[in-house]
Design a protein around this motif. Structure first.
Motif, short mmCIF file in Angstrom:
data_model
loop_
_atom_site.label_atom_id
_atom_site.label_comp_id
_atom_site.label_asym_id
_atom_site.label_seq_id
_atom_site.Cartn_x
_atom_site.Cartn_y
_atom_site.Cartn_z
N ASN A 1 -69.16 -21.59 47.40
CA ASN A 1 -68.75 -22.95 47.72
C ASN A 1 -67.38 -22.86 48.40
N LYS A 2 -67.04 -23.86 49.15
CA LYS A 2 -65.86 -23.78 50.03
C LYS A 2 -64.59 -23.40 49.28
N ASN B 1 -62.69 -19.77 49.78
CA ASN B 1 -61.32 -19.74 50.30
C ASN B 1 -60.38 -18.98 49.38
#
Length: 386
Positions: free
Chosen positions: A95-96, A100
């Motif tokens: 997931n983002k 990240n």
């Protein structure tokens, strides 16, 4: 300061070829001077890994990522639905926000198990997750394939920096499925260990099969082959998975009993030192009728001085055994029996050829190649920082 690498390998609840590759990659990178952390969604059985592979991970280097949905699927399916369970863990990792975070904390991210072109720097695809493992698909299996394809969509929007795979045969499947031409990085084989017995006695009529006790492998077909060759003893050796392997083993045992077969012996989770003893006494290695993506056990057997007889499809055939002798491949049970007889009669000449060809798949070759690929990836990523 050491450069940091994250290895993502969702499931360690079975120890097969994929796990051997991931662990060998970790070993090569750690010895190459990198700080490596492993992200996984399951417990890592260190003792089992050490018994089978000869080495294990450090607990401090393992980071567990729990996926409630993956755990739920494991509980209700008895550790089946492996592709979907993996994807549930990867969906959580990629997931983002989490992705990240990984990118901020690591210089390189390597995916060794999703079997999809995930948004990592390097992804190793053993076989596309969106393709079923057998050609004979019933309604439930086709529905499962559709669910896997649906679950994978969010993971493949961004392509990896580089895609690697285990054979030309698998590379062809990846191209057809994803439109990606993958580079070949052959899995590592511990030739030093298995070559200890390459010139051993090999004087018994023993035939050994090494494979995970998994449904898709078709291990019950070994019993059918053994019925045609009563002068040989057949040993089926391999790692097990809780619950899932029990059904496979019971199916084979029932077939042996019901058909009164006296020359097939099952040896699950056999320590590698005992495996080596059987290899030293055997002349022939028989792979089950399954299109193996590569087939580490095939090369291990070759290095041990055994002549391989394999199913005439997959990387095990096209990339390895077809280069020894075209008569060592089979499609039907009768062909397997004939190939075994041929291998036994031609053993002396085929043995040396098998040993010679096995040498291109050494651990040393793998370590050199993966370090070269990782160093190059880091050089490209960090070029503007220098």
């Amino acid at each position: 300061m050491k450069e940091k690498i994250a290895i993502i390998h969702a499931l360690f609840d079975e120890i097969g070829g994929g796990e051997k590759l991931a662990l060998s990659a970790i070993d090569a990178l750690v010895n190459g001077g990198y700080d490596v952390k492993v992200y996984t969604g399951t417990k890592v059985d260190q003792e089992k890994i050490k018994n089978i592979l000869g080495y294990s991970l450090k607990n401090d280097d393992i980071i567990h990522i729990k996926s409630k949905l993956s755990i739920f699927l494991a509980n209700i399916t008895g550790n089946k639905a492996v592709r979907l369970r993996r994807l549930m863990i990867y969906r959580k990792l990629f997931n983002k926000e989490f992705l990240n975070k990984l990118r901020d904390n690591y210089d390189l991210i390597i995916d060794t198990q999703s079997n999809l072109p995930t948004p990592t720097d390097i992804t190793y695809i053993h076989f596309p997750a969106t393709i079923g493992t057998t050609n004979k698909r019933n309604f439930i299996e086709k529905l499962y394939d559709d669910i896997v394809s649906l679950a994978s969509k969010g993971l493949t929007k961004t392509r990896p920096g580089r895609t690697l795979t285990n054979s030309k045969w698998t590379a062809n499947k990846i191209y057809k499925e994803f439109g990606i031409i993958a580079d070949i990085l052959y899995p590592p084989v511990d030739l030093d260990y298995f070559s200890k017995v390459s010139y051993g006695s090999h004087n018994n009529k023993k035939i050994i099969t090494i494979s995970r006790f998994s449904p898709e492998k078709g291990l019950d077909k070994i019993v059918d082959i053994a019925k045609q060759l009563k002068e040989f003893d057949f040993y089926i050796v391999g790692a097990t998975t809780p619950v899932l392997s029990d059904k496979v083993i019971n199916t084979i045992k029932n077939k042996i009993k019901n058909e009164n077969v006296k020359n097939v012996f099952l040896m699950p989770d056999l320590p590698r030192n005992e495996l080596l003893k059987i290899m030293e006494e055997s002349k022939i290695y028989l792979h089950p009728p399954f299109a193996e993506h590569f087939g580490i056990s095939i090369v291990e057997a070759m290095a041990s001085g055994l002549v391989p007889v394999v199913y005439k499809d997959g990387g095990g055939w096209y990339d390895i055994v077809s280069n020894i002798d075209k008569n060592l491949g089979y499609k039907e049970i009768n062909e397997a029996a004939n190939s075994i007889k041929y291998a036994y009669e031609k053993y002396d000449s085929l043995k040396q050829l098998s040993i010679n060809i096995s040498k291109k798949f050494s651990r040393e070759e793998f370590k050199l190649n993966i370090l070269k690929m990782v160093n190059y990836a880091l050089e490209i990523k960090q070029l503007e920082m220098r």
